[in-house]
Design a protein around this motif. Structure first.
Motif, mmCIF file in Angstrom:
data_model
loop_
_atom_site.group_PDB
_atom_site.id
_atom_site.type_symbol
_atom_site.label_atom_id
_atom_site.label_comp_id
_atom_site.label_asym_id
_atom_site.label_seq_id
_atom_site.Cartn_x
_atom_site.Cartn_y
_atom_site.Cartn_z
ATOM 1 N N UNK A 1 -11.157 48.769 -34.112
ATOM 2 C CA UNK A 1 -9.709 48.746 -34.323
ATOM 3 C C UNK A 1 -9.168 50.105 -34.760
ATOM 4 N N UNK A 2 -10.021 51.049 -35.085
ATOM 5 C CA UNK A 2 -9.592 52.404 -35.432
ATOM 6 C C UNK A 2 -9.491 53.305 -34.202
ATOM 7 N N UNK A 3 -10.062 52.879 -33.066
ATOM 8 C CA UNK A 3 -10.030 53.701 -31.854
ATOM 9 C C UNK A 3 -8.641 53.686 -31.232
ATOM 10 N N UNK A 4 -8.475 54.454 -30.177
ATOM 11 C CA UNK A 4 -7.185 54.575 -29.519
ATOM 12 C C UNK A 4 -6.628 53.229 -29.073
ATOM 13 N N UNK A 5 -5.318 53.146 -28.997
ATOM 14 C CA UNK A 5 -4.621 51.899 -28.674
ATOM 15 C C UNK A 5 -4.990 51.341 -27.300
ATOM 16 N N UNK A 6 -5.402 52.189 -26.373
ATOM 17 C CA UNK A 6 -5.688 51.743 -25.009
ATOM 18 C C UNK A 6 -7.180 51.628 -24.721
ATOM 19 N N UNK A 7 -8.021 51.863 -25.727
ATOM 20 C CA UNK A 7 -9.471 51.870 -25.501
ATOM 21 C C UNK A 7 -9.972 50.528 -24.968
ATOM 22 N N UNK A 8 -9.678 49.441 -25.676
ATOM 23 C CA UNK A 8 -10.193 48.137 -25.266
ATOM 24 C C UNK A 8 -9.725 47.766 -23.867
ATOM 25 N N UNK A 9 -8.464 47.986 -23.561
ATOM 26 C CA UNK A 9 -7.942 47.667 -22.235
ATOM 27 C C UNK A 9 -8.677 48.453 -21.155
ATOM 28 N N UNK A 10 -8.956 49.726 -21.413
ATOM 29 C CA UNK A 10 -9.678 50.559 -20.449
ATOM 30 C C UNK A 10 -11.074 49.987 -20.198
ATOM 31 N N UNK A 11 -11.782 49.601 -21.258
ATOM 32 C CA UNK A 11 -13.128 49.036 -21.089
ATOM 33 C C UNK A 11 -13.086 47.746 -20.275
ATOM 34 N N UNK A 12 -12.154 46.877 -20.594
ATOM 35 C CA UNK A 12 -12.043 45.604 -19.867
ATOM 36 C C UNK A 12 -11.681 45.837 -18.399
#
Length: 189
Positions: free
Chosen positions: A149-160
Motif C-alpha cells: 500500500x506504500x507503492x505507487x497508486x497504479x502499481x497493483x493495476x499494472x501487475x493485474x
C-alpha cells in the motif's frame, strides 16, 4: 509511530499468463545492465523508490550491493527515455525455477507515460526466459512479486493488467519512516 501496511503477493505460473502492454510512443528502449554496478543499482533504487519509502537497501555496504548483483540469475533491466534512465526492473532467480521481480518502478518524472507497463512486460518476459541466459539455472516455472500500500497508486493495476494473480495478502504495522528522496536531504520532487 507506526502505520498499517498491506502487502500483496502476486504470481504468474506460465509464460502464457503474461499480457504485454502496448509499447509507449517516443524513443523508449530497455536494455540489460550486464555489468554489475553497485553505484548504478543504488542510483536506480534511490531514484525510483525515494518518494515511496524504499529504505530496506539503504544501509547496505558497497560489498553487500556487489554480492547481491553478482548472484547467478540476478539481472537488472533499465528503461531509457531518449538515453536517460527512466526506471528499472530487478530479477532474482530463486529455488525450484522461481524468479522474483525484486524491484520494479519508474523515476517520478517518467511516471504516467505508459513506460511502466512496457517495462513490466519486458521484465516479466525476461524472467520467463532467464534460464536461457543462465544455463545452470532451472527453467522458470513461476514469476512472482510483492507490492504494498506504500507503492505507487497504479502499481497493483499494472501487475493485474500484465496477468499476475493475487496469491497472498498480509496487513501489519510497520515503523513510519520519512520519505528519503533520491539522496539524504533531497526529499520528494
Amino acid at each position: 509511530m507506526s502505520i498499517t501496511v498491506t502487502t500483496w503477493s502476486l504470481e504468474q505460473t506460465s509464460p502464457a499468463d503474461l499480457i504485454p502492454a502496448k509499447e509507449p510512443e517516443g524513443d523508449i528502449r530497455i536494455a540489460r545492465a550486464e555489468v554489475p554496478s553497485p553505484e548504478f543499482s543504488r542510483f536506480l533504487y534511490t531514484a525510483v523508490g525515494g518518494d515511496i519509502r524504499w529504505t530496506d537497501r539503504l544501509p547496505l555496504t558497497y560489498a553487500d550491493w556487489r554480492e547481491r548483483l553478482e548472484r547467478p540469475g540476478t539481472e537488472t533491466w533499465v528503461a531509457y527515455d531518449r538515453g536517460t534512465p527512466a526506471g528499472y526492473v530487478e530479477l532474482e532467480a530463486q529455488e525450484n525455477g522461481s524468479v522474483e521481480i525484486v524491484y520494479f518502478g519508474l523515476i517520478p518524472a517518467f511516471r504516467g507515460r505508459r513506460i511502466g507497463g512496457h517495462l513490466l512486460s519486458l521484465g516479466t518476459a525476461r524472467a520467463w526466459d532467464l534460464a536461457s541466459r543462465w544455463p545452470d539455472l532451472a527453467p522458470t516455472s513461476r514469476v512472482w512479486l510483492h507490492t504494498c500500500s506504500e507503492d505507487g497508486a497504479h502499481a497493483m493495476d499494472n501487475y493485474l493488467r500484465r496477468g499476475f494473480r493475487l496469491f497472498d495478502t498480509k496487513t501489519a504495522p510497520e515503523p513510519e519512516v520519512s520519505t528519503p528522496g533520491p539522496w539524504p536531504g533531497a526529499g520528494p520532487v
